[in-house]
Enzyme design. Structure first.
Site, PDB file in Angstrom:
ATOM      1  N   LEU A   1       0.781  -1.250   0.000  1.00 29.88           N
ATOM      2  CA  LEU A   1       0.000   0.000   0.000  1.00 29.88           C
ATOM      3  C   LEU A   1       0.807   1.290   0.000  1.00 29.88           C
ATOM      4  CD1 LEU A   1      -2.998  -0.982   2.309  1.00 29.88           C
ATOM      5  CD2 LEU A   1      -2.765  -1.201  -0.180  1.00 29.88           C
ATOM      6  N   ASP A   2       2.115   1.212  -0.219  1.00 35.24           N
ATOM      7  CA  ASP A   2       2.893   2.451  -0.370  1.00 35.24           C
ATOM      8  C   ASP A   2       4.023   2.227  -1.360  1.00 35.24           C
ATOM      9  OD1 ASP A   2       3.378   5.148   0.010  1.00 35.24           O
ATOM     10  OD2 ASP A   2       4.595   4.842   1.812  1.00 35.24           O
ATOM     11  N   LEU A   3       3.671   1.660  -2.520  1.00 32.23           N
ATOM     12  CA  LEU A   3       4.661   1.453  -3.569  1.00 32.23           C
ATOM     13  C   LEU A   3       4.983   2.805  -4.202  1.00 32.23           C
ATOM     14  CD1 LEU A   3       3.123  -1.756  -5.088  1.00 32.23           C
ATOM     15  CD2 LEU A   3       5.305  -1.592  -3.900  1.00 32.23           C
TER      16      LEU A   3
ATOM     17  N   ASN B   1      10.589   3.641  -2.003  1.00 30.56           N
ATOM     18  CA  ASN B   1      10.419   2.384  -1.273  1.00 30.56           C
ATOM     19  C   ASN B   1      10.902   1.173  -2.067  1.00 30.56           C
ATOM     20  OD1 ASN B   1       9.431   3.613   0.978  1.00 30.56           O
ATOM     21  ND2 ASN B   1       7.288   3.247   0.497  1.00 30.56           N
TER      22      ASN B   1
ATOM     23  N   THR C   1       0.884   7.570  -0.880  1.00 34.40           N
ATOM     24  CA  THR C   1       1.575   8.742  -1.408  1.00 34.40           C
ATOM     25  C   THR C   1       0.853   9.255  -2.648  1.00 34.40           C
ATOM     26  OG1 THR C   1       3.661   7.883  -0.570  1.00 34.40           O
ATOM     27  CG2 THR C   1       3.785   9.575  -2.307  1.00 34.40           C
TER      28      THR C   1
END
Length: 181
Positions: free
Chosen positions: A44-46, A50, A98
């Site tokens: 959920l934060d690709l 990261n 993001t």
């Protein structure tokens, strides 16, 4: 060790399309493992910061926004019977993704599933191809050096409605491998 994809894009600009597609296919394999586990994990934060580029290929880092899909599915199924299991978010977690990379459902309170990570990875692929954060649909800073088939893959991965996206990381990877063949 290595540097983040974000650092690489800032220092070197867009990646060659074949490199970008190959990196994305490798990250799809990582997502297949995460999504296929028991319980399944949603990252959920690709985003480029990261992902570390190593000699062995790209590696996902920062699981601070990750959720266990199976644990959240019990809550989601109680509220939404007969729906695909989704991760339910308390109000304070709704906007943790993001901007530019987070799937639309993360902002609308519709919950998340494996296709939310597909959207994020599609946005990362777009950034690798353009060197820029993705814009809204139809404004993705396309470059002529990238084959149209790869842009079609980006657009499918980043569909507003998750039903129109690749339904899992294996399907996304298969499309990339076909484009690379």
């Amino acid at each position: 060790r290595g540097r983040t994809l974000e650092e690489a894009l800032l220092q070197d600009g867009p990646l060659p399309w074949r490199t970008a597609a190959a990196h994305t296919a490798k990250i799809c394999r990582a997502l297949e493992t995460l999504h296929g586990g028991t319980p399944a994990i949603l990252h959920l934060d690709l985003k480029p910061s990261n992902i570390i580029l190593t000699q062995d290929g790209p590696r996902l880092i920062d699981f601070g926004s990750a959720v266990l899909a199976d644990a959240a599915a019990d809550r989601a199924e109680a509220a939404l019977p007969a729906k695909r299991a989704e991760a339910a978010f308390p109000a304070d977690r709704a906007l943790r993704g993001t901007p530019g990379y987070a799937a639309p459902e993360l902002y609308s309170g519709r919950g998340a599933d494996n296709r939310s990570d597909i959207y994020g990875l599609g946005a990362v692929l777009c950034a690798m191809l353009t060197g820029k954060k993705p814009g809204p649909a139809g404004n993705r800073n396309r470059t002529e050096a990238v084959p149209e088939r790869l842009w079609e893959i980006v657009e499918k991965a980043m569909k507003e409605e998750r039903e129109g996206r690749f339904q899992n990381a294996a399907e996304f990877r298969s499309a990339l491998e076909t484009a690379l063949a």
